[in-house]
Enzyme design. Structure first.
Site, PDB file in Angstrom:
ATOM      1  N   HIS A  14       0.884  -1.189   0.000  1.00  0.00           N
ATOM      2  CA  HIS A  14       0.000   0.000   0.000  1.00  0.00           C
ATOM      3  C   HIS A  14       0.913   1.228   0.000  1.00  0.00           C
ATOM      4  O   HIS A  14       1.512   1.563   1.026  1.00  0.00           O
ATOM      5  CB  HIS A  14      -0.908   0.009   1.236  1.00  0.00           C
ATOM      6  CG  HIS A  14      -1.815   1.208   1.304  1.00  0.00           C
ATOM      7  ND1 HIS A  14      -3.167   1.083   1.586  1.00  0.00           N
ATOM      8  CD2 HIS A  14      -1.609   2.536   1.135  1.00  0.00           C
ATOM      9  CE1 HIS A  14      -3.723   2.282   1.589  1.00  0.00           C
ATOM     10  NE2 HIS A  14      -2.792   3.198   1.330  1.00  0.00           N
ATOM     11  N   LYS A 100      -9.157  -0.716  -5.731  1.00  0.00           N
ATOM     12  CA  LYS A 100      -9.187  -0.027  -4.441  1.00  0.00           C
ATOM     13  C   LYS A 100     -10.549   0.584  -4.180  1.00  0.00           C
ATOM     14  O   LYS A 100     -11.085   1.308  -5.024  1.00  0.00           O
ATOM     15  CB  LYS A 100      -8.123   1.081  -4.442  1.00  0.00           C
ATOM     16  CG  LYS A 100      -8.158   1.988  -3.225  1.00  0.00           C
ATOM     17  CD  LYS A 100      -7.654   1.274  -1.977  1.00  0.00           C
ATOM     18  CE  LYS A 100      -7.908   2.109  -0.726  1.00  0.00           C
ATOM     19  NZ  LYS A 100      -6.714   2.408   0.015  1.00  0.00           N
ATOM     20  N   HIS A 175      -4.348  -0.846   6.095  1.00  0.00           N
ATOM     21  CA  HIS A 175      -3.921  -0.012   7.231  1.00  0.00           C
ATOM     22  C   HIS A 175      -4.816  -0.186   8.455  1.00  0.00           C
ATOM     23  O   HIS A 175      -5.445   0.747   8.920  1.00  0.00           O
ATOM     24  CB  HIS A 175      -3.778   1.470   6.839  1.00  0.00           C
ATOM     25  CG  HIS A 175      -4.833   2.022   5.933  1.00  0.00           C
ATOM     26  ND1 HIS A 175      -6.176   1.874   6.172  1.00  0.00           N
ATOM     27  CD2 HIS A 175      -4.749   2.738   4.788  1.00  0.00           C
ATOM     28  CE1 HIS A 175      -6.854   2.472   5.221  1.00  0.00           C
ATOM     29  NE2 HIS A 175      -6.021   2.988   4.365  1.00  0.00           N
ATOM     30  N   ASP A 248       1.518   2.525   3.550  1.00  0.00           N
ATOM     31  CA  ASP A 248       0.665   3.708   3.407  1.00  0.00           C
ATOM     32  C   ASP A 248       1.506   4.977   3.496  1.00  0.00           C
ATOM     33  O   ASP A 248       1.040   6.003   3.984  1.00  0.00           O
ATOM     34  CB  ASP A 248      -0.453   3.721   4.456  1.00  0.00           C
ATOM     35  CG  ASP A 248      -1.551   4.724   4.111  1.00  0.00           C
ATOM     36  OD1 ASP A 248      -1.586   5.214   2.965  1.00  0.00           O
ATOM     37  OD2 ASP A 248      -2.358   5.034   5.006  1.00  0.00           O
TER      38      ASP A 248
END
Ligand code: NCD
Ligand code: ZN
Length: 346
Positions: A14, A100, A175, A248
């Site tokens: 990610h 996504k 996440h 992330d």
């Protein structure tokens, strides 16, 4: 005494690379250590079609510095108008690794995300049929739900019903920030996996708010109480292959972070491997780092793990990491774990 640890080269499941000058500035920070990354599609405008993903992939490839190797794994941004046939074609051609899903309004550049989940049913069913994984930003956006509860409420009111309606859909809860998210992924069937960021293993909400507001620790989903951070650390270092690294890393210029309405995102690409080695060492689990960063993601996505290796070295003195990196879009502050780091990638 110098300690060292050699692991397969890691991947990041990610990552935000942005575009243009920011892309050029941040890409080397990831490509230096990581072989591949799942590239988030939340550009302005978002990467919605196969054609847009191909063009973005080419811009990323063009920005890789001489002598570095890096493979972007592209994603499509799911909207209520996404066409199942276009998604299937982008997958069949090998262009796209995942789709996504952003709930509309959940985070940076998510205005085109999904508000009515009935309208994406056809795409999700097609994805289940062809084995294309869905990456989910798991937060509700309902105004009356407290921001610290948005992940937990999402699991019950959105994620679980969505998975019940679409059997066989591979879902990655991205996440994860709560023990609830960890419990959900651990307890679900094998179609479910979860990614954990570097920063959520090192900060909790006190880091953001105690002693003055710290905009560089503000990201979404927002860091929760310490006990949730402990649950994330336990899951990440457990050796459970359902949990793997998605940093992330989300660069914003300092001007956009240090503002009366600062952007969400922590930029961790530069020192992620050092931070992870620190955390895994603290947890007495250095032997689990390779699984988390280099093995479980590829297995999940049906890709071979990387053949190359990296070596992490623990120095007797703190390793200096830059406080900021310069990009053509202005300086970007590097994640500061709040204590010295002794690890570096050799
Ligand atoms: C991300 C970004 O800046 O694009 N921000 C963040 O806080 N993580 C978006 C996201 O992944 O939610
Ligand atoms: Zn993100």
């Amino acid at each position: 005494m110098t300690q060292s640890l050699t692991i397969r080269r890691p991947d990041d499941w990610h990552l935000h690379l942005r575009d243009g000058a920011m892309l050029a500035g941040v890409l080397p920070e990831t490509a230096r250590h990581f072989a591949r990354a799942i590239i988030m599609p939340n550009l302005v405008p978002p990467v919605v079609t196969g054609a847009q993903a191909a063009a973005y992939r080419d811009r990323i490839l063009a920005a890789i510095p001489e002598g570095m190797s890096f493979q972007p794994l592209m994603t499509l941004y799911l909207t209520e108008d996404t066409n199942p046939t276009d998604v299937a074609a982008a997958h069949a051609s090998g262009l796209v690794t995942a789709v996504k899903l952003y709930p509309a309004g959940a985070t940076t550049n998510s205005a085109s995300g999904v508000a009515n989940f009935d309208n994406v049913r056809g795409v999700l069913e097609k994805m289940a049929e062809i084995g294309l994984p869905l990456c989910i930003h798991g937060e509700v956006t309902t105004h009356d739900v407290d921001i610290f509860d948005r992940e937990q409420v999402f699991l019950e009111t959105v994620l679980h019903p969505l998975r019940e309606r679409t059997p066989g859909l591979k879902v990655t809860l991205e996440h994860i920030t709560t023990s609830h998210g960890i419990d959900y992924v651990s307890g679900a069937d094998g179609d479910m996996a979860g990614t954990i960021t570097t920063h959520h293993l090192m900060i909790n909400r006190n880091h953001i708010l105690v002693g003055g507001i710290k905009p560089h620790y503000y990201c979404l989903p927002v860091a929760k109480r310490r006990e949730h951070m402990e649950a994330l650390r336990k899951a990440a270092t457990s050796g459970n292959p359902r949990f793997f690294l998605g940093t992330d890393s989300a660069p914003h210029s300092d001007a956009n972070k240090e503002s009366a309405c600062g952007c969400a995102g922590c930029f961790t690409a530069t020192n992620t491997m050092a931070c992870l080695a620190h955390v895994f060492e603290e947890e007495g689990a250095l032997d689990k780092l390779e699984g988390f960063a280099s093995m479980f993601g590829p297995v999940r996505y049906g890709l071979p793990p990387n053949e190359e290796t990296i070596t992490l070295v623990k120095e007797p003195e703190p390793v200096p990491y830059p406080a900021k990196i310069d990009t053509g879009d202005g300086p970007v502050t590097v994640f500061d774990p709040g204590h010295p780091l002794y690890w570096r990638v050799a």
